[in-house]
Design a protein around this motif. Structure first.
Motif, mmCIF file in Angstrom:
data_model
loop_
_atom_site.group_PDB
_atom_site.id
_atom_site.type_symbol
_atom_site.label_atom_id
_atom_site.label_comp_id
_atom_site.label_asym_id
_atom_site.label_seq_id
_atom_site.Cartn_x
_atom_site.Cartn_y
_atom_site.Cartn_z
ATOM 1 N N THR A 39 10.851 -27.346 10.660
ATOM 2 C CA THR A 39 11.979 -26.986 11.656
ATOM 3 C C THR A 39 13.185 -25.998 10.970
ATOM 4 O O THR A 39 13.525 -24.764 11.527
ATOM 5 N N HIS A 43 13.834 -21.980 11.825
ATOM 6 C CA HIS A 43 15.348 -21.510 12.565
ATOM 7 C C HIS A 43 15.755 -20.420 11.587
ATOM 8 O O HIS A 43 16.337 -19.621 12.076
ATOM 9 N N HIS A 171 12.488 -31.904 17.297
ATOM 10 C CA HIS A 171 11.234 -31.324 17.440
ATOM 11 C C HIS A 171 11.408 -30.139 18.516
ATOM 12 O O HIS A 171 12.105 -30.321 19.518
ATOM 13 N N LYS A 172 10.295 -29.209 18.532
ATOM 14 C CA LYS A 172 10.293 -28.091 19.464
ATOM 15 C C LYS A 172 9.864 -28.962 21.000
ATOM 16 O O LYS A 172 10.672 -28.242 21.920
ATOM 17 N N ASN A 173 8.978 -29.902 21.146
ATOM 18 C CA ASN A 173 8.774 -30.691 22.304
ATOM 19 C C ASN A 173 9.211 -32.131 22.091
ATOM 20 O O ASN A 173 7.878 -32.643 21.738
#
Length: 320
Positions: A39, A43, A171-173
Motif C-alpha cells: 500500500t 501510494h 486497504h483499498k476495499n
C-alpha cells in the motif's frame, strides 16, 4: 529494508518472508505486514515519488505445510473457543464486584476529606471499563476497534454499529463491521451515553486523562490500547477466573458461539468485520454443527416421495 525503495526486489521479499517464518510469525501476520508495504509503495507511485512499484505483482509464498498444521492444531483451536459457563459466571461476578469496589472506595474517600470527588453512587457506571467490557462481550469487537469507536459509528438512534476495523482501514476495499444492537447492549450503551453527557460525536470511550467537556459533548483522545489491562486483571481476580484469560477471548467466544449455534459462516464473518468467510472457516469451522447426516436423510426422504415408477422400480401386487 536499508536501501532505495526502487531497489526492492522479489528476492528481498522472499528472503524476508523466510526469515520471519523461522522466527515464528504466522502467515496471516506476514500477509498483513506485506500488505501495508505494498500500500505504501502504491501510494508513492500515485504521489509521483516513484515512477513504478518495484514489487508490483509480487506475492508472498503460500504458507508451509507446517504453518497450516500449526494453524489447525489443537493448541491453536484451544484459544478459539466458547467460554465455559463457569467463566462467564465468573466474569459477570467480577465486573459486578469491580463496580461495587470502586463505589466503596469513593465513599471512603469522600468521607475522609475528599468530598469534592464525584459521587460514584449517582452514576450508572463508576468506570469506563464496565461498558467497554459489555460491548466487547456482546459484539466480539477487537480491543483496538473498541478504543477508536465513535458515537456516529455506534448509532443508538438506529440501534446499529457500523465501523471499518482498524486492521483493514488502510486497504483499498476495507472490510466493514455491521452489527444490530440487541436490547441488552443497547440499554447498557444508552446509559453510558447519558452518563457521558449525550454527545453527538466523539469517542465512545475517551481517555479520562485528556477528557474535556464542551456543550455536553465528551471529547479528548482515545485510550492507549492497553489501558484496559489493570481493570481486566482486577475483574478476573474478583471473579476467580483464570488470570491468563485474555480480553480477546470475548471475541473468540462471540464467534465460536455463533458458529456452534449454526449461524452461516459468511453472516458471522460480516458481523465481526471480515470480507469473506475464509478466516472464520479456517479457525472456527471445526465448531460448526455437522449437517451431513441431516442432508443425506433429507435426500433419502425426497427419493421416497418420488413415485416408484419414476425410479424404475417394478411394482409387485399382493397376489404376486
Amino acid at each position: 529494508l536499508d536501501r532505495d525503495m526502487t531497489a526492492i526486489s522479489a528476492g528481498d521479499i522472499k528472503t524476508w518472508q523466510s526469515r520471519r517464518e523461522k522466527e515464528g510469525l504466522a502467515h496471516v501476520t506476514l500477509q498483513r505486514t506485506y500488505g501495508a508495504l505494498r500500500t505504501l509503495l502504491r501510494h508513492a507511485v500515485t504521489e509521483q515519488i516513484l515512477d513504478s512499484n518495484p514489487i508490483a505483482g509480487v506475492s508472498l509464498s503460500n504458507p508451509t505445510a507446517e504453518e497450516k498444521s500449526r494453524s489447525l492444531s489443537a493448541d491453536a483451536r484451544a484459544h478459539r473457543r466458547m467460554l465455559t459457563s463457569e467463566e462467564l459466571a465468573g466474569l459477570n461476578k467480577g465486573i459486578t464486584l469491580f463496580a461495587e469496589e470502586l463505589r466503596e472506595q469513593r465513599r471512603s474517600s469522600r468521607t475522609h476529606g475528599k468530598a469534592y470527588l464525584p459521587d460514584l453512587d449517582l452514576v450508572a457506571y463508576p468506570h469506563w471499563f464496565i461498558p467497554y467490557f459489555h460491548l466487547g462481550l456482546h459484539t466480539g469487537m477487537r480491543p483496538g476497534d473498541l478504543y477508536t469507536l465513535t458515537w456516529q459509528e455506534l448509532n443508538l438512534t438506529f440501534r446499529r454499529l457500523v465501523k471499518m476495523p482498524e486492521k483493514t482501514i488502510h486497504h483499498k476495499n476495507p472490510a466493514k463491521l455491521d452489527l444490530p444492537l440487541s436490547d441488552d447492549i443497547y440499554n447498557i450503551m444508552a446509559l453510558w451515553h447519558t452518563q457521558q453527557g449525550s454527545p453527538k460525536d466523539g469517542w465512545v470511550f475517551p481517555s479520562t486523562a485528556t477528557k474535556t467537556t464542551s456543550d455536553k459533548q465528551a471529547s479528548g483522545k482515545p485510550f492507549n490500547k492497553k489501558a484496559h489491562g489493570r481493570a481486566w486483571a482486577r475483574v478476573l481476580k474478583l471473579g476467580e477466573v483464570d488470570p491468563d484469560l485474555h480480553f480477546y477471548s470475548l471475541r473468540h467466544h462471540f464467534i465460536s458461539a455463533l458458529v456452534a449455534g449454526g449461524a452461516p459462516l459468511l453472516a458471522v464473518a460480516r458481523l465481526v468485520g471480515h470480507k469473506s468467510a475464509t478466516m472464520i472457516e479456517l479457525h472456527y469451522g471445526h465448531l460448526a454443527k455437522s449437517t451431513a447426516t441431516d442432508l443425506m436423510r433429507s435426500f433419502s426422504e425426497s427419493l421416497r416421495a418420488t413415485p416408484a415408477e419414476d425410479q424404475g422400480i417394478a411394482l409387485v401386487s399382493n397376489h404376486g
